[in-house]
Design a protein around this motif. Structure first.
Motif, PDB file in Angstrom:
ATOM      1  N   SER A 104     -75.445 -32.861  40.277  1.00 25.11           N
ATOM      2  CA  SER A 104     -76.432 -33.524  39.424  1.00 25.11           C
ATOM      3  C   SER A 104     -76.878 -34.848  40.041  1.00 25.11           C
ATOM      4  O   SER A 104     -77.998 -35.302  39.811  1.00 25.11           O
ATOM      5  CB  SER A 104     -75.867 -33.748  38.020  1.00 25.11           C
ATOM      6  N   ASP A 221     -77.282 -39.554  31.952  1.00 27.75           N
ATOM      7  CA  ASP A 221     -76.361 -38.799  32.806  1.00 27.75           C
ATOM      8  C   ASP A 221     -75.138 -38.381  31.990  1.00 27.75           C
ATOM      9  O   ASP A 221     -74.158 -39.114  31.894  1.00 27.75           O
ATOM     10  CB  ASP A 221     -75.967 -39.680  34.003  1.00 27.75           C
ATOM     11  N   TYR A 224     -69.979 -36.285  31.404  1.00 25.52           N
ATOM     12  CA  TYR A 224     -68.682 -36.045  30.732  1.00 25.52           C
ATOM     13  C   TYR A 224     -68.856 -35.547  29.296  1.00 25.52           C
ATOM     14  O   TYR A 224     -67.935 -35.688  28.480  1.00 25.52           O
ATOM     15  CB  TYR A 224     -67.838 -37.333  30.766  1.00 25.52           C
ATOM     16  N   SER A 257     -73.431 -31.526  34.839  1.00 25.79           N
ATOM     17  CA  SER A 257     -73.004 -30.507  35.812  1.00 25.79           C
ATOM     18  C   SER A 257     -71.632 -29.973  35.435  1.00 25.79           C
ATOM     19  O   SER A 257     -70.950 -30.520  34.568  1.00 25.79           O
ATOM     20  CB  SER A 257     -72.952 -31.086  37.225  1.00 25.79           C
ATOM     21  N   SER A 259     -69.278 -29.968  37.622  1.00 30.45           N
ATOM     22  CA  SER A 259     -68.407 -30.470  38.692  1.00 30.45           C
ATOM     23  C   SER A 259     -66.968 -30.689  38.219  1.00 30.45           C
ATOM     24  O   SER A 259     -66.034 -30.448  38.970  1.00 30.45           O
ATOM     25  CB  SER A 259     -68.940 -31.790  39.236  1.00 30.45           C
ATOM     26  N   LYS A 260     -66.806 -31.168  36.993  1.00 25.45           N
ATOM     27  CA  LYS A 260     -65.451 -31.403  36.480  1.00 25.45           C
ATOM     28  C   LYS A 260     -65.120 -30.405  35.374  1.00 25.45           C
ATOM     29  O   LYS A 260     -64.303 -30.676  34.497  1.00 25.45           O
ATOM     30  CB  LYS A 260     -65.310 -32.840  36.022  1.00 25.45           C
TER      31      LYS A 260
HETATM   32  N1  PLP Z   1     -72.406 -38.894  37.010  1.00 26.80           N
HETATM   33  C1  PLP Z   1     -71.285 -39.550  36.722  1.00 26.80           C
HETATM   34  C2  PLP Z   1     -71.289 -40.540  35.606  1.00 26.80           C
HETATM   35  C3  PLP Z   1     -70.124 -39.344  37.460  1.00 26.80           C
HETATM   36  O1  PLP Z   1     -69.010 -40.032  37.158  1.00 26.80           O
HETATM   37  C4  PLP Z   1     -70.153 -38.413  38.528  1.00 26.80           C
HETATM   38  C5  PLP Z   1     -68.978 -38.178  39.357  1.00 26.80           C
HETATM   39  O2  PLP Z   1     -68.017 -38.901  39.338  1.00 26.80           O
HETATM   40  C6  PLP Z   1     -71.353 -37.741  38.797  1.00 26.80           C
HETATM   41  C7  PLP Z   1     -72.462 -37.994  38.017  1.00 26.80           C
HETATM   42  C8  PLP Z   1     -71.467 -36.765  39.913  1.00 26.80           C
HETATM   43  O3  PLP Z   1     -71.955 -35.560  39.431  1.00 26.80           O
HETATM   44  P1  PLP Z   1     -72.204 -34.318  40.351  1.00 26.80           P
HETATM   45  O4  PLP Z   1     -70.901 -33.856  40.876  1.00 26.80           O
HETATM   46  O5  PLP Z   1     -72.824 -33.319  39.425  1.00 26.80           O
HETATM   47  O6  PLP Z   1     -73.137 -34.729  41.443  1.00 26.80           O
END
Ligand code: PLP
Length: 429
Positions: A104, A221, A224, A257, A259-260
């Motif tokens: 993202s 964004d 989480y 995303s 991602s986590k």
């Molecule tokens: N936005 C925030 C607030 C994050 O803490 C992170 C990763 O730590 C990201 C975006 C990264 O997202 P992505 O892995 O989708 O690029």
């Protein structure tokens, strides 16, 4: 009867000298232990990644529910099923959500780059043709947001982040008559690093406040959104509906995303916005892509089965990481509570704890910890231009190390905070 700790600032010079001496001894002991610990990495542990390993054998067939052969080109917006699944979770309409590649953050850079080169759906001209472009940055915040805006040459204005979201009074005042303020960052749910949750009321103010810039954007964004650490599952504000109702539908652009959720290196990223914003984004995307990794999107669809499948999966993450956060809280409370030298967050979700130490001592704490073998995020990282004006904030990331390492690292951090505070207070004698 338990003895209440006394604030360090109330100790007599002799008591403080004794306290400092004891902390020095504890610290010298730490130095002999040869620790090699790291609390800098806001990423999933191997055990968390293992939760998704069944995905490696998916999809069972490359043809999705609509008969799309995911192995081939096309489908810029992403496959329908993944958009529907995450639209429900992110509280948007599926037509207002694009599913893309794994990051993202890349989408945020792309959007910023397009605003810069061509302007948005409501821009008078490309942002790059403006004399000055400014962004509001809630602090402490996510370092990579600030690095990205800094890279564009965008001037960053810090605004405080509170427990219920960014300081909306200050923001409303700033944007009302400065047309160079084109946007703001916001991690609305379980913010990095404070864990703040932007309430529906604050979100409503942000999308309805008058802005001098007609094309003011909120980079919402929601990295989480689903990452709860307690049974109290905070809901993200329904920002797109609020913005539309307020007559500013194009103001928020939502990012998220997996991602986590699944794999940090092989997840699915999402972008949400008004229908016009989505059309704008797809047009931009089309200049550089014939379609995203739909096989990975289908893999995710099969793995989760439904939005509820995602929620159930997040409960398994919680079981792995909540004990680590509890350990951070326990050690901070036991070692630093009542001394008047530190405050910290006890987040209900997300990946971080934000620790504020005595003003002017964060860099010293980080330096002491480093010498003792404990890596902490560099001082100032959570601020624009990597500068914490009070030198007080430290971001702690407990998810990645095993719990024994979290315990050892936090005990060491507490000792460093105590020693740095004692040193600082003694200079006032
Ligand atoms: N936005 C925030 C607030 C994050 O803490 C992170 C990763 O730590 C990201 C975006 C990264 O997202 P992505 O892995 O989708 O690029």
């Amino acid at each position: 009867m338990t003895v209440q700790p006394r604030a360090l600032a109330d100790l007599s010079p002799a008591e403080l000298a004794g306290f400092a001496e004891a902390q020095r001894t504890a610290y010298d002991d730490l130095l002999t232990r040869g620790l090699r610990l790291d609390l800098t990495r806001g990423k999933p542990s191997a055990a968390q990644l293992d939760l998704s390993d069944a995905m490696l054998r998916l999809p069972t067939s490359p043809i999705d529910a609509d008969g799309v052969d995911t192995r081939n080109y096309a489908g810029l917006a992403g496959i329908r099923q993944i958009r529907e699944m995450f639209a429900e979770l992110l509280r948007v309409e599926p037509e207002q959500l694009v599913a893309g590649g794994s990051s993202s953050l890349t989408m945020m850079r792309d959007v910023l780059a397009t605003l810069w080169l061509r302007g948005g759906v409501d821009s008078e001209r490309p942002w790059g043709r403006e004399e000055t472009v400014r962004f509001l940055c809630p602090v402490p915040g996510y370092d990579r947001h600030f690095v990205l805006t800094g890279w564009f040459g965008i001037e960053m204005i810090p605004v405080p982040m509170h427990a219920d979201g960014p300081d909306v009074e200050q923001i409303a005042r700033l944007v009302a008559d400065d047309p160079s303020i084109k946007g703001m960052w916001l991690v609305p749910t379980y913010a990095n690093p404070t864990g703040s949750v932007t309430t529906q009321e604050v979100a409503d103010r942000l999308v309805s406040m008058p802005t001098a810039a007609p094309d003011f954007k909120i980079f919402w964004d929601n990295a989480y959104a689903l990452h709860h650490l307690t049974a109290h599952e905070n809901k993200s504000a329904d920002v797109l509906s609020l913005a539309s109702a307020a007559g500013n539908p194009h103001r928020p652009i939502l990012f998220a995303s997996t991602s986590k959720i699944t794999y940090a290196g092989a997840g699915v990223g999402f972008l949400g916005g008004s229908r016009e914003t989505i059309a704008w984004h797809l047009d931009n995307l089309g200049q550089g892509s014939i379609g995203p990794d739909k096989v990975n999107q289908l893999r995710h669809v099969e793995f989760f089965g439904s939005a509820q499948g995602v929620r159930d999966h997040m409960a398994r993450h919680r079981a792995l990481i909540a004990p680590k956060f509890a350990e951070v809280e326990r050690i901070l409370t036991e070692r630093l509570g009542g001394l008047g030298i530190a405050t910290w967050t006890n987040p209900e979700g997300g990946y971080f704890v934000s620790l504020d130490v005595l003003d002017g001592t964060a860099s010293r704490v980080i330096e002491l910890a480093k010498a003792a073998g404990v890596a902490l995020t560099p001082a100032g990282s959570a601020f624009p231009y990597a500068t914490d004006p009070d030198d007080r904030n430290i971001r702690l990331a407990p998810t990645f190390p095993p719990i024994e390492d979290v315990t050892a690292a936090m005990e060491a951090v507490a000792t460093c905070v105590l020693l740095a505070a004692a040193e600082k207070l003694r200079t006032r004698e």
